[in-house]
Design a protein around this motif. Structure first.
Motif, PDB file in Angstrom:
ATOM      1  N   GLN A 279      16.028   7.041  -4.428  1.00 28.17           N
ATOM      2  CA  GLN A 279      16.600   6.481  -3.085  1.00 28.17           C
ATOM      3  C   GLN A 279      15.416   6.019  -2.526  1.00 28.17           C
ATOM      4  OE1 GLN A 279      18.514   9.216  -0.513  1.00 28.17           O
ATOM      5  NE2 GLN A 279      20.209   9.293  -1.832  1.00 28.17           N
ATOM      6  N   THR A 280      14.434   6.856  -2.478  1.00 30.06           N
ATOM      7  CA  THR A 280      13.206   6.321  -1.899  1.00 30.06           C
ATOM      8  C   THR A 280      12.627   4.681  -2.496  1.00 30.06           C
ATOM      9  OG1 THR A 280      12.284   8.442  -2.105  1.00 30.06           O
ATOM     10  CG2 THR A 280      10.697   6.897  -1.389  1.00 30.06           C
ATOM     11  N   LEU A 281      12.613   4.619  -3.465  1.00 30.58           N
ATOM     12  CA  LEU A 281      12.515   3.248  -4.057  1.00 30.58           C
ATOM     13  C   LEU A 281      13.316   2.400  -3.685  1.00 30.58           C
ATOM     14  CD1 LEU A 281      11.479   4.340  -7.738  1.00 30.58           C
ATOM     15  CD2 LEU A 281       9.993   3.657  -5.988  1.00 30.58           C
ATOM     16  N   ILE A 282      14.633   2.628  -3.604  1.00 29.29           N
ATOM     17  CA  ILE A 282      15.517   1.444  -3.175  1.00 29.29           C
ATOM     18  C   ILE A 282      15.299   1.372  -1.668  1.00 29.29           C
ATOM     19  CG2 ILE A 282      18.027   1.104  -2.522  1.00 29.29           C
ATOM     20  CD1 ILE A 282      18.621   3.060  -5.208  1.00 29.29           C
ATOM     21  N   LEU A 283      15.101   2.344  -1.045  1.00 31.07           N
ATOM     22  CA  LEU A 283      14.741   1.864   0.397  1.00 31.07           C
ATOM     23  C   LEU A 283      13.554   1.347   0.845  1.00 31.07           C
ATOM     24  CD1 LEU A 283      16.074   5.565   1.647  1.00 31.07           C
ATOM     25  CD2 LEU A 283      17.169   3.205   2.374  1.00 31.07           C
ATOM     26  N   CYS A 284      12.540   1.670  -0.025  1.00 32.90           N
ATOM     27  CA  CYS A 284      11.429   0.924   0.263  1.00 32.90           C
ATOM     28  C   CYS A 284      11.457  -0.634  -0.173  1.00 32.90           C
ATOM     29  CB  CYS A 284      10.161   1.405  -0.767  1.00 32.90           C
ATOM     30  SG  CYS A 284       9.432   2.860  -0.268  1.00 32.90           S
ATOM     31  N   GLY A 285      12.576  -0.900  -1.292  1.00 35.15           N
ATOM     32  CA  GLY A 285      12.827  -2.044  -1.465  1.00 35.15           C
ATOM     33  C   GLY A 285      13.532  -2.993  -0.725  1.00 35.15           C
ATOM     34  N   VAL A 286      14.384  -2.268  -0.052  1.00 30.67           N
ATOM     35  CA  VAL A 286      15.189  -2.934   1.011  1.00 30.67           C
ATOM     36  C   VAL A 286      14.304  -3.242   2.182  1.00 30.67           C
ATOM     37  CG1 VAL A 286      17.133  -2.636   2.848  1.00 30.67           C
ATOM     38  CG2 VAL A 286      17.402  -1.977   0.542  1.00 30.67           C
ATOM     39  N   THR A 287      13.255  -2.522   2.612  1.00 30.44           N
ATOM     40  CA  THR A 287      12.648  -2.899   3.722  1.00 30.44           C
ATOM     41  C   THR A 287      11.692  -4.134   3.384  1.00 30.44           C
ATOM     42  OG1 THR A 287      12.274  -0.538   3.933  1.00 30.44           O
ATOM     43  CG2 THR A 287      10.872  -1.711   4.998  1.00 30.44           C
ATOM     44  N   VAL A 288      10.949  -4.037   2.047  1.00 30.97           N
ATOM     45  CA  VAL A 288      10.372  -5.280   1.825  1.00 30.97           C
ATOM     46  C   VAL A 288      11.146  -6.441   1.742  1.00 30.97           C
ATOM     47  CG1 VAL A 288       8.811  -6.218  -0.020  1.00 30.97           C
ATOM     48  CG2 VAL A 288       8.752  -3.887   0.509  1.00 30.97           C
ATOM     49  N   ALA A 289      12.507  -6.250   1.145  1.00 26.90           N
ATOM     50  CA  ALA A 289      13.186  -7.650   1.282  1.00 26.90           C
ATOM     51  C   ALA A 289      13.497  -8.042   2.809  1.00 26.90           C
ATOM     52  CB  ALA A 289      14.501  -7.091   0.619  1.00 26.90           C
ATOM     53  N   LEU A 290      13.722  -6.958   3.584  1.00 26.01           N
ATOM     54  CA  LEU A 290      14.015  -7.330   5.016  1.00 26.01           C
ATOM     55  C   LEU A 290      12.662  -7.953   5.717  1.00 26.01           C
ATOM     56  CD1 LEU A 290      16.104  -4.379   6.088  1.00 26.01           C
ATOM     57  CD2 LEU A 290      16.924  -6.716   5.935  1.00 26.01           C
ATOM     58  N   ALA A 291      11.587  -7.445   5.222  1.00 23.29           N
ATOM     59  CA  ALA A 291      10.181  -8.018   5.624  1.00 23.29           C
ATOM     60  C   ALA A 291      10.264  -9.440   5.198  1.00 23.29           C
ATOM     61  CB  ALA A 291       9.084  -7.452   4.989  1.00 23.29           C
ATOM     62  N   LEU A 292      10.685  -9.811   4.143  1.00 24.68           N
ATOM     63  CA  LEU A 292      10.408 -11.184   3.450  1.00 24.68           C
ATOM     64  C   LEU A 292      11.498 -12.036   4.213  1.00 24.68           C
ATOM     65  CD1 LEU A 292      10.091 -10.676  -0.271  1.00 24.68           C
ATOM     66  CD2 LEU A 292       8.278 -11.255   1.350  1.00 24.68           C
ATOM     67  N   LEU A 293      12.531 -11.571   4.390  1.00 24.00           N
ATOM     68  CA  LEU A 293      13.834 -12.351   5.129  1.00 24.00           C
ATOM     69  C   LEU A 293      13.254 -12.757   6.448  1.00 24.00           C
ATOM     70  CD1 LEU A 293      16.814 -13.255   5.353  1.00 24.00           C
ATOM     71  CD2 LEU A 293      17.180 -11.034   6.048  1.00 24.00           C
TER      72      LEU A 293
ATOM     73  N   VAL B  70       3.592  -8.196   9.574  1.00 17.28           N
ATOM     74  CA  VAL B  70       4.847  -8.230   8.890  1.00 17.28           C
ATOM     75  C   VAL B  70       4.279  -8.212   7.456  1.00 17.28           C
ATOM     76  CG1 VAL B  70       7.027  -9.069   8.232  1.00 17.28           C
ATOM     77  CG2 VAL B  70       6.282  -8.957  10.598  1.00 17.28           C
ATOM     78  N   PHE B  71       3.482  -9.103   7.095  1.00 19.20           N
ATOM     79  CA  PHE B  71       2.947  -9.612   5.657  1.00 19.20           C
ATOM     80  C   PHE B  71       2.259  -8.411   5.152  1.00 19.20           C
ATOM     81  CE2 PHE B  71      -0.017 -11.098   2.694  1.00 19.20           C
ATOM     82  CZ  PHE B  71       0.856 -11.605   1.807  1.00 19.20           C
ATOM     83  N   ILE B  72       1.220  -7.866   6.086  1.00 25.94           N
ATOM     84  CA  ILE B  72       0.438  -6.713   5.466  1.00 25.94           C
ATOM     85  C   ILE B  72       1.497  -5.398   5.379  1.00 25.94           C
ATOM     86  CG2 ILE B  72      -1.487  -4.822   6.293  1.00 25.94           C
ATOM     87  CD1 ILE B  72      -2.547  -7.558   7.965  1.00 25.94           C
ATOM     88  N   GLY B  73       2.187  -5.044   6.245  1.00 28.40           N
ATOM     89  CA  GLY B  73       3.014  -4.072   6.289  1.00 28.40           C
ATOM     90  C   GLY B  73       3.986  -3.890   4.678  1.00 28.40           C
ATOM     91  N   ALA B  74       4.458  -5.126   4.565  1.00 25.14           N
ATOM     92  CA  ALA B  74       5.373  -5.572   3.480  1.00 25.14           C
ATOM     93  C   ALA B  74       4.443  -4.976   2.180  1.00 25.14           C
ATOM     94  CB  ALA B  74       5.783  -6.862   3.092  1.00 25.14           C
ATOM     95  N   THR B  75       3.280  -5.591   2.087  1.00 27.89           N
ATOM     96  CA  THR B  75       2.312  -5.395   1.125  1.00 27.89           C
ATOM     97  C   THR B  75       2.008  -3.967   0.942  1.00 27.89           C
ATOM     98  OG1 THR B  75       1.319  -7.158   1.561  1.00 27.89           O
ATOM     99  CG2 THR B  75       0.182  -6.404   0.034  1.00 27.89           C
ATOM    100  N   LEU B  76       1.817  -3.314   1.946  1.00 26.21           N
ATOM    101  CA  LEU B  76       1.503  -1.887   2.015  1.00 26.21           C
ATOM    102  C   LEU B  76       2.588  -0.980   1.281  1.00 26.21           C
ATOM    103  CD1 LEU B  76      -0.295  -0.771   5.325  1.00 26.21           C
ATOM    104  CD2 LEU B  76      -1.140  -0.449   3.016  1.00 26.21           C
ATOM    105  N   ILE B  77       3.812  -1.494   1.846  1.00 31.40           N
ATOM    106  CA  ILE B  77       5.044  -0.391   1.358  1.00 31.40           C
ATOM    107  C   ILE B  77       5.312  -0.937  -0.173  1.00 31.40           C
ATOM    108  CG2 ILE B  77       7.587  -0.331   1.537  1.00 31.40           C
ATOM    109  CD1 ILE B  77       6.983  -1.121   4.726  1.00 31.40           C
ATOM    110  N   SER B  78       5.121  -2.156  -0.486  1.00 34.61           N
ATOM    111  CA  SER B  78       5.081  -2.622  -1.852  1.00 34.61           C
ATOM    112  C   SER B  78       4.355  -1.590  -2.851  1.00 34.61           C
ATOM    113  CB  SER B  78       4.863  -3.964  -2.298  1.00 34.61           C
ATOM    114  OG  SER B  78       5.751  -4.816  -1.325  1.00 34.61           O
ATOM    115  N   ILE B  79       2.951  -1.367  -2.283  1.00 36.92           N
ATOM    116  CA  ILE B  79       2.025  -0.648  -3.160  1.00 36.92           C
ATOM    117  C   ILE B  79       2.628   0.854  -3.317  1.00 36.92           C
ATOM    118  CG2 ILE B  79      -0.431   0.435  -3.110  1.00 36.92           C
ATOM    119  CD1 ILE B  79      -1.173  -2.402  -1.766  1.00 36.92           C
ATOM    120  N   VAL B  80       2.846   1.471  -2.100  1.00 41.33           N
ATOM    121  CA  VAL B  80       3.188   2.615  -2.190  1.00 41.33           C
ATOM    122  C   VAL B  80       4.451   2.948  -3.151  1.00 41.33           C
ATOM    123  CG1 VAL B  80       4.547   4.583  -0.557  1.00 41.33           C
ATOM    124  CG2 VAL B  80       2.605   3.156   0.224  1.00 41.33           C
TER     125      VAL B  80
END
Lengths: 199, 94
Positions: free
Chosen positions: A84-98, A147-157
């Protein structure tokens, strides 16, 4: 077992201190905005009407939702639900890209209309409108960078979570990235009404 | 360190806060389309402040943090108030 020094509360407090400095950074730009608004109220309203309220509103919903998903990801990791954590992080990054894709189309449209810092079209509209758009591009641009930095951080995590380095016992990295992401949301909460919704 | 970790916040709480944030966004947009003069900007800032407190206290778990974190926020807000206040003393009375 080796003895390791670990202070999760300290790590979180460090993150909060950093976020306070981020607030001061953005507040400088908002103070400039407030002074320019009190000097050119009419021109600011006129300039604000040129911004596309639909792009702004959609991006607001996108960011608020991404803030929800990353908050849920923290709860998921605390409960040990890695998938679930991975899915939720993925959705967050996808929304950041959107958000960034929306921003790209929004700025393309504005630049297409000759509205960009230093343009002749803008200079013809006078100092008030120029002031508004210079501040708009700088503040929204700095926010976009966050937004870009945040998305990168979340992807790394997310990668570290998949590798088992971030666990239900040790998730400060995810927590601090989430805090950073919420700050990005906070800045937008003020940026949106001030730039898009002036009458 | 177990005494310093938080209880997980239920999904339900976060989703309710998210709904509240969306409703407040709707209110901001709706109010901004009505001409109220200078009141418009104060309502926009007021609603934005309510939204920020929801994000800070619930999404960012400040509610669960110790007093130190809350004092930190208060100190930051005081610095901000001085920053804004002193700038305006200068600008408005030139």
């Amino acid at each position: 077992m080796s003895i390791e020094h670990r202070d999760d509360t300290g790590a979180r407090f460090g993150m909060w201190l950093f976020l306070y400095t981020e607030v001061i950074l953005f507040s400088g730009l908002f103070i400039l905005y407030a002074m320019a608004l009190s000097k050119f109220p009419q021109q600011f309203a006129e300039a604000s009407h040129k911004l596309n309220i639909y792009f702004g509103s959609i991006n607001t919903i996108v960011l608020l939702t991404s803030s929800l998903t990353i908050a849920l990801a923290v709860t998921a990791i605390q409960r040990g639900r890695i998938r679930q954590t991975l899915i939720l992080c993925g959705v967050t990054v996808a929304l950041a890209l959107l958000f960034l894709v929306n921003k790209y189309f929004e700025w393309s449209e504005e630049i297409g209309h000759g509205i960009y810092p230093g343009s002749e079209h803008l200079a013809e509209m006078g100092p008030g409108v120029t002031n508004f758009f210079n501040l708009y591009y700088f503040t929204a641009g700095l926010h976009g960078l966050h937004v870009f930095i945040g998305a990168t951080l979340i992807s790394i995590v997310a990668v570290l979570t998949a590798k088992g380095k971030v666990t239900s016992d040790r998730y400060t990295l995810l927590e601090n990235s989430a805090l950073y992401w919420h700050l990005v949301d906070l800045v937008w909460i003020f940026l949106f009404p001030l730039y898009y919704l002036i009458l | 360190m177990s005494e310093h970790t938080h209880e997980p916040v239920p999904y339900r709480t976060f989703i309710l806060i998210w709904v509240a944030l969306l409703i407040l966004t709707g209110i901001t947009i709706a109010v901004s389309r009505v001409h109220l003069g200078a009141l418009n900007i104060w309502i926009a800032l007021g609603v934005a402040s309510i939204k920020s407190s929801l994000v800070i206290f619930v999404f960012m778990h400040l509610r669960q943090e110790s007093k130190l974190f809350k004092i930190g926020l208060l100190v930051m807000l005081s610095i901000l108030a001085i920053f804004i206040g002193f700038t305006f003393f200068d600008v408005l009375y030139r």
